[in-house]
Scaffold this motif. Sequence first.
Motif, PDB file in Angstrom:
ATOM      1  N   ILE A 169      84.295   4.651 -31.223  1.00  0.00           N
ATOM      2  CA  ILE A 169      84.789   3.734 -30.199  1.00  0.00           C
ATOM      3  C   ILE A 169      85.738   4.499 -29.288  1.00  0.00           C
ATOM      4  N   SER A 170      85.489   4.460 -27.998  1.00  0.00           N
ATOM      5  CA  SER A 170      86.400   5.067 -27.029  1.00  0.00           C
ATOM      6  C   SER A 170      86.165   4.430 -25.669  1.00  0.00           C
ATOM      7  N   HIS A 171      87.266   4.235 -24.919  1.00  0.00           N
ATOM      8  CA  HIS A 171      87.148   3.727 -23.552  1.00  0.00           C
ATOM      9  C   HIS A 171      87.063   4.863 -22.538  1.00  0.00           C
ATOM     10  N   ASP A 172      87.057   6.096 -23.042  1.00  0.00           N
ATOM     11  CA  ASP A 172      87.018   7.267 -22.172  1.00  0.00           C
ATOM     12  C   ASP A 172      85.557   7.670 -21.945  1.00  0.00           C
ATOM     13  N   ARG A 173      85.068   7.390 -20.735  1.00  0.00           N
ATOM     14  CA  ARG A 173      83.656   7.652 -20.422  1.00  0.00           C
ATOM     15  C   ARG A 173      83.301   9.122 -20.561  1.00  0.00           C
ATOM     16  N   ALA A 174      84.152  10.014 -20.049  1.00  0.00           N
ATOM     17  CA  ALA A 174      83.870  11.453 -20.126  1.00  0.00           C
ATOM     18  C   ALA A 174      83.844  11.907 -21.575  1.00  0.00           C
ATOM     19  N   PHE A 175      84.744  11.349 -22.370  1.00  0.00           N
ATOM     20  CA  PHE A 175      84.795  11.705 -23.799  1.00  0.00           C
ATOM     21  C   PHE A 175      83.484  11.330 -24.484  1.00  0.00           C
ATOM     22  N   LEU A 176      83.005  10.106 -24.242  1.00  0.00           N
ATOM     23  CA  LEU A 176      81.746   9.663 -24.837  1.00  0.00           C
ATOM     24  C   LEU A 176      80.571  10.502 -24.344  1.00  0.00           C
ATOM     25  N   ASP A 177      80.563  10.819 -23.057  1.00  0.00           N
ATOM     26  CA  ASP A 177      79.474  11.627 -22.505  1.00  0.00           C
ATOM     27  C   ASP A 177      79.398  12.987 -23.191  1.00  0.00           C
ATOM     28  N   GLY A 178      80.548  13.481 -23.627  1.00  0.00           N
ATOM     29  CA  GLY A 178      80.588  14.817 -24.221  1.00  0.00           C
ATOM     30  C   GLY A 178      80.125  14.891 -25.656  1.00  0.00           C
ATOM     31  N   CYS A 179      80.011  13.728 -26.336  1.00  0.00           N
ATOM     32  CA  CYS A 179      79.711  13.838 -27.767  1.00  0.00           C
ATOM     33  C   CYS A 179      78.743  12.794 -28.321  1.00  0.00           C
ATOM     34  N   ALA A 180      78.336  11.812 -27.541  1.00  0.00           N
ATOM     35  CA  ALA A 180      77.434  10.771 -28.055  1.00  0.00           C
ATOM     36  C   ALA A 180      75.993  11.050 -27.637  1.00  0.00           C
ATOM     37  N   ASP A 181      75.055  10.833 -28.568  1.00  0.00           N
ATOM     38  CA  ASP A 181      73.638  10.960 -28.204  1.00  0.00           C
ATOM     39  C   ASP A 181      72.906   9.621 -28.255  1.00  0.00           C
ATOM     40  N   HIS A 182      73.607   8.568 -28.704  1.00  0.00           N
ATOM     41  CA  HIS A 182      73.102   7.192 -28.649  1.00  0.00           C
ATOM     42  C   HIS A 182      74.273   6.275 -28.298  1.00  0.00           C
ATOM     43  N   ILE A 183      73.971   5.174 -27.642  1.00  0.00           N
ATOM     44  CA  ILE A 183      74.998   4.173 -27.325  1.00  0.00           C
ATOM     45  C   ILE A 183      74.608   2.848 -27.967  1.00  0.00           C
ATOM     46  N   MET A 184      75.535   2.297 -28.750  1.00  0.00           N
ATOM     47  CA  MET A 184      75.362   0.970 -29.327  1.00  0.00           C
ATOM     48  C   MET A 184      76.231   0.005 -28.531  1.00  0.00           C
ATOM     49  N   SER A 185      75.615  -0.982 -27.946  1.00  0.00           N
ATOM     50  CA  SER A 185      76.310  -1.907 -27.055  1.00  0.00           C
ATOM     51  C   SER A 185      76.372  -3.299 -27.674  1.00  0.00           C
ATOM     52  N   ILE A 186      77.598  -3.841 -27.783  1.00  0.00           N
ATOM     53  CA  ILE A 186      77.772  -5.216 -28.239  1.00  0.00           C
ATOM     54  C   ILE A 186      77.738  -6.103 -26.998  1.00  0.00           C
ATOM     55  N   ASN A 187      76.674  -6.856 -26.867  1.00  0.00           N
ATOM     56  CA  ASN A 187      76.467  -7.697 -25.691  1.00  0.00           C
ATOM     57  C   ASN A 187      76.856  -9.135 -26.004  1.00  0.00           C
ATOM     58  N   ARG A 188      76.640 -10.005 -25.046  1.00  0.00           N
ATOM     59  CA  ARG A 188      77.011 -11.403 -25.226  1.00  0.00           C
ATOM     60  C   ARG A 188      76.221 -12.057 -26.361  1.00  0.00           C
TER      61      ARG A 188
END
Length: 233
Positions: A169-188
């Motif tokens: 979990i991070s609100h830092d977009r650049a940080f996530l771009d640097g280390c994540a290869d999948h995104i799990m999104s909690i939607n409505r």
Amino acid sequence: MSMINISNLTFAYDGSFDNVFENVNIQLDTDWKLGLTGRNGRGKTTLLRLLMGKYEYKGSISSSVEFEYFPFEIENESKLTYEVADEICPDYEYWKLSRELNYLEVNEEVLYRPFNTLSNGERTKVMIALLFIKDNRFLLIDEPTNHLDIDGRKIVSKYLNAKKGFILISHDRAFLDGCADHIMSINRCDITVTKGNFSQWLENKERQDNFELAENEKLKKEIKRLEITARQK
């Protein structure tokens, strides 16, 4: 490689009539580097705590690996850092911890200082290093960037990019771009998992949102046209 299976997960806090999650079904590969995103209050930390077994829930969560949560709870921060490490990770091998600290650009001399004398960034890096010397663990990393400066974030992002098997979990977009290869999104209404980093996920989301807005406008115009036709007849 193994899978984490979440089936029909339903959860609400005591006294609440609204479910945080309802009939969630999802499979996660334990080799993935997952970035977890969602609006504030959607349940990101709650999901990690459910995986840790902190709350009662309906449905099932099954995994062949154990979960480990960051940040650790440290009872006595006045102890020397290596003693804190002993409590978090009993019987750890010193050379492994030293290696991970080196990757994180932390001098191992911090291990011989009281934990509460370390800077916030040093504490964060020590705890992250301890995460990755435990075997057969899937890591749940909750907001590691809170106490990191810009350089520290780059170092930790690069470090995590070389690892695997975590939800971050991070609100830092650049940080996530640097280390994540999948995104799990909690939607409505659901939870989705897509391959790629945060920027790729956001681009796809904006494209989908724009498509849905355009379709909604078309529907409104068609309804208005039918209403006018009906009045004329």
